[in-house]
Design an enzyme around this catalytic site. Structure first.
Site, PDB file in Angstrom:
ATOM      1  CG  HIS A 210      10.992 -54.306  21.776  1.00 36.82           C
ATOM      2  ND1 HIS A 210       9.461 -54.341  21.709  1.00 36.82           N
ATOM      3  CD2 HIS A 210      11.418 -54.927  22.848  1.00 36.82           C
ATOM      4  CE1 HIS A 210       9.099 -54.980  22.698  1.00 36.82           C
ATOM      5  NE2 HIS A 210      10.370 -55.337  23.460  1.00 36.82           N
TER       6      HIS A 210
HETATM    7  C1  BDR Z   1      11.570 -50.736  24.779  1.00 34.91           C
HETATM    8  O1  BDR Z   1      12.006 -51.102  26.196  1.00 34.91           O
HETATM    9  C2  BDR Z   1      13.311 -51.383  26.121  1.00 34.91           C
HETATM   10  O2  BDR Z   1      13.451 -52.492  27.429  1.00 34.91           O
HETATM   11  C3  BDR Z   1      13.439 -51.848  24.812  1.00 34.91           C
HETATM   12  O3  BDR Z   1      15.012 -51.421  24.474  1.00 34.91           O
HETATM   13  C4  BDR Z   1      12.779 -51.102  24.038  1.00 34.91           C
HETATM   14  O4  BDR Z   1      13.202 -49.755  23.623  1.00 34.91           O
HETATM   15  C5  BDR Z   1      10.432 -51.833  24.812  1.00 34.91           C
HETATM   16  O5  BDR Z   1       9.242 -51.705  25.597  1.00 34.91           O
END
Ligand code: BDR
Ligand code: CA
Length: 311
Positions: free
Chosen positions: A241
């Site tokens: 992400h």
């Molecule tokens: C986001 O939530 C976290 O778990 C990850 O680091 C990312 O920023 C994804 O939903």
């Protein structure tokens, strides 16, 4: 001249990869890293950011601890994804570099006031508590921020934490609302994009084959958190992400989206933290965000691997 950025983060393996990508890129000048409670509590996110900078050999980057809980709601963490430390997957040494004494929010405000207006970009990779607190305490900084490029939200992908909400926005919807209504230019990397930036065996092996401590760590982290998304979505790999935010700064053409209105749900418990994106422009609400929808995944992984090789 390198673009000045502040990374606001809750590492998290994918946050860690985003930090490494930024540190590997001469186009970016990382003024500081501000930590927030999110994937794991603040004591761990501010430890993990230092672990990552030490891994990259960049101990001069100042790291600040910020807010230890959301503005109004109880902190929700995600050890079930990221493991107990937030950086599970490989054992790395405890950091020796010190945390800065200043609070992250003070650093954000003072930096935005002292740097030329419009010269600093904020890159939030976790819940938006630090950024919202800074905007609340010092409303004058809004006009001085170049733009905010953040990972958070979802529209067609709906939720990964509740059926309606993505983790970063769900953890602190009140903070997200402040940021989305701030008038600062926003670029948003929602799950709609990040769920197209999936690891594959070949992509993880390319990290490992770099043959460096960084390549080995990134491969081990991805191996670790992949298990969760693969089981959940039945996908071949897992989304990286947060590196999408940094990749956008380096190669914006990898991403496409729409400049639309995005509002945050802050009242209904059922849909709390949902990013209500007017993708089809069915309202007359003014656009407030460049909401991305697609990514050239092959280009993204090529960029990431090429940059990580430099560390
Ligand atoms: C986001 O939530 C976290 O778990 C990850 O680091 C990312 O920023 C994804 O939903
Ligand atoms: Ca994150």
């Amino acid at each position: 001249m390198a673009r000045k950025i502040i990374i606001d983060t809750d590492p998290g393996q994918d946050d860690a990869v985003a930090i490494l990508l930024a540190l590997a890129s001469p186009e970016l000048d990382v003024l500081g890293i501000t930590c927030v409670a999110g994937n794991v509590p603040l004591a761990l996110t501010s430890r993990n950011a230092r672990v990552v900078c030490e891994l990259a050999g960049r101990t001069e980057v100042p790291i600040f601890a910020g807010c230890d809980r959301p503005l109004e709601r109880k902190l929700v963490t995600a050890e079930y994804v990221h493991g107990k430390t937030g950086l599970d997957g490989i054992a790395l040494p405890e950091p020796e570099m010190a945390l800065q004494e200043r609070h992250a929010v003070d650093f954000l405000i003072e930096t935005l006031r002292s740097e030329p207006a419009g010269s600093v970009t904020l890159c939030p990779l976790g819940p938006l508590t630090n950024i919202a607190t800074a905007l609340q305490r010092a409303p004058d900084i809004a006009a001085r921020i170049s733009e905010i490029v953040l990972m958070g939200g979802a529209y067609f992908e709906v939720g990964n934490t509740t059926p309606a909400a993505e983790f970063n926005i769900h953890v602190d919807p009140q903070a997200a609302e402040i940021v989305f209504r701030s008038g600062v230019p926003l670029v948003v990397m929602p799950l709609d994009v990040t769920h197209k930036a999936l690891t594959t065996r070949a992509r993880v092996e390319a990290f490992r084959n770099l043959g460096t401590p960084v390549g080995h760590a990134v491969a081990s982290w991805t191996d670790f958190f992949e298990r969760f998304d693969m089981a959940k979505y039945g996908s071949e790999g897992a989304p990286l992400h947060d590196p999408c935010v940094i990749a956008y700064l380096l190669k914006p053409d990898l991403f496409t989206g729409r400049h639309i209105n995005v509002e945050i749900e802050t009242t209904s418990e059922l849909t709390m933290g949902m990013t209500v994106a007017d993708w089809w422009r069915v309202t007359d609400r003014a656009p407030n965000a460049m909401f991305m929808g697609d990514v050239d995944a092959a280009g993204f992984y090529a960029l990431l691997t090429e940059r990580l090789a430099r560390l």
